[in-house]
Design a protein around this motif. Structure first.
Motif, PDB file in Angstrom:
ATOM      1  N   GLY A  19       0.802  -1.219   0.000  1.00  0.00           N
ATOM      2  CA  GLY A  19       0.000   0.000   0.000  1.00  0.00           C
ATOM      3  C   GLY A  19       0.832   1.265   0.000  1.00  0.00           C
ATOM      4  O   GLY A  19       2.065   1.245  -0.106  1.00  0.00           O
ATOM      5  N   SER A  20       0.145   2.390   0.149  1.00  0.00           N
ATOM      6  CA  SER A  20       0.811   3.698   0.129  1.00  0.00           C
ATOM      7  C   SER A  20       1.624   3.904   1.407  1.00  0.00           C
ATOM      8  O   SER A  20       1.198   3.553   2.498  1.00  0.00           O
ATOM      9  N   PHE A  21       2.806   4.467   1.266  1.00  0.00           N
ATOM     10  CA  PHE A  21       3.757   4.667   2.358  1.00  0.00           C
ATOM     11  C   PHE A  21       3.204   5.630   3.400  1.00  0.00           C
ATOM     12  O   PHE A  21       2.671   6.679   3.081  1.00  0.00           O
ATOM     13  N   ASP A 167      -5.469  -0.708   7.452  1.00  0.00           N
ATOM     14  CA  ASP A 167      -4.239   0.054   7.318  1.00  0.00           C
ATOM     15  C   ASP A 167      -3.857   0.113   5.841  1.00  0.00           C
ATOM     16  O   ASP A 167      -3.634  -0.931   5.218  1.00  0.00           O
ATOM     17  N   GLU A 168      -3.809   1.324   5.290  1.00  0.00           N
ATOM     18  CA  GLU A 168      -3.583   1.481   3.853  1.00  0.00           C
ATOM     19  C   GLU A 168      -2.170   1.114   3.420  1.00  0.00           C
ATOM     20  O   GLU A 168      -1.950   0.810   2.256  1.00  0.00           O
ATOM     21  N   GLU A 169      -1.209   1.123   4.331  1.00  0.00           N
ATOM     22  CA  GLU A 169       0.156   0.739   3.948  1.00  0.00           C
ATOM     23  C   GLU A 169       0.320  -0.780   3.894  1.00  0.00           C
ATOM     24  O   GLU A 169       0.866  -1.314   2.940  1.00  0.00           O
ATOM     25  N   THR A 170      -0.172  -1.471   4.913  1.00  0.00           N
ATOM     26  CA  THR A 170       0.000  -2.923   4.955  1.00  0.00           C
ATOM     27  C   THR A 170      -1.088  -3.682   4.204  1.00  0.00           C
ATOM     28  O   THR A 170      -0.938  -4.862   3.910  1.00  0.00           O
ATOM     29  N   ASN A 171      -2.204  -3.009   3.922  1.00  0.00           N
ATOM     30  CA  ASN A 171      -3.366  -3.615   3.265  1.00  0.00           C
ATOM     31  C   ASN A 171      -4.009  -4.718   4.101  1.00  0.00           C
ATOM     32  O   ASN A 171      -4.595  -5.654   3.558  1.00  0.00           O
ATOM     33  N   ILE A 172      -3.891  -4.609   5.414  1.00  0.00           N
ATOM     34  CA  ILE A 172      -4.562  -5.534   6.324  1.00  0.00           C
ATOM     35  C   ILE A 172      -5.130  -4.733   7.491  1.00  0.00           C
ATOM     36  O   ILE A 172      -4.654  -3.636   7.779  1.00  0.00           O
TER      37      ILE A 172
END
Length: 181
Positions: A19-21, A167-172
């Motif tokens: 996902g996004s940083f 969580d948009e960074e981890t995608n979970i």
């Protein structure tokens, strides 16, 4: 170290989130105080219910716990290998049945899931029914305490709570600190 002494050692895996940083990787909050509670997990109950119900009677909905060693009449766990789809760094495995096992040591976090229901997330080292040492994510709703009570040290989280959120960074979904404004 020489090359010879490194033989047989594994290199750590490189983890790149899909996902996004997010430059704020660790989100934290603190409060001036927190209650400390010693709890006995009741035999015959799921790990989830044995933790959640007594803590709810004390008004605790978010906590960090240390589960001291003890036997389970049934233990299930999963592991988190790399996600083969690439959508996230990890993807939980199917449940693994450890049988009547022994939890050597565990840490469980209590919070709320995305439906505002109690959520227990537990990591532990365990010994399976056949004597094999394993570790992973304990499945709290499938693991049964017993035959004897198990001691748990609880640090109640006061002043804010832990809530599961995507969580948009981890995608979970992850447990994150949350405070009503």
């Amino acid at each position: 170290m020489t090359r010879m002494s490194l033989k047989g050692l594994h290199r750590p895996r490189l983890m790149r989130h899909a996902g996004s940083f997010n430059p704020v990787r660790i989100q934290s909050m603190h409060h001036q105080s927190g209650r400390h509670i010693r709890l006995q997990l009741e035999p015959g109950r799921t790990l989830h219910d044995a933790l959640v119900e007594p803590l709810l009677t004390l008004g605790v909905t978010s906590a960090s716990t240390t589960i001291l060693s003890g036997y389970f009449s049934h233990l299930e766990y999963c592991v988190a290998p790399p996600d083969p789809s690439g959508n996230a760094v990890i993807a939980y495995s199917r449940p693994i049945d450890a049988g009547a096992g022994f939890m050597v040591f565990g840490n469980a976090t209590l919070g709320k899931d995305m439906q505002n229901q109690p959520l227990v997330h537990c990591h532990a080292t365990l010994c399976t029914e056949v004597g094999t040492a394993k570790g992973g994510h304990i499945l709290p709703k499938a693991s049964i305490v017993g035959p004897a009570p198990i001691s748990v040290l609880v640090t109640a989280i006061d002043g804010f709570e832990l809530r599961q959120a995507f969580d948009e960074e981890t995608n979970i979904p992850l447990l994150k600190p949350y405070k009503e404004s």
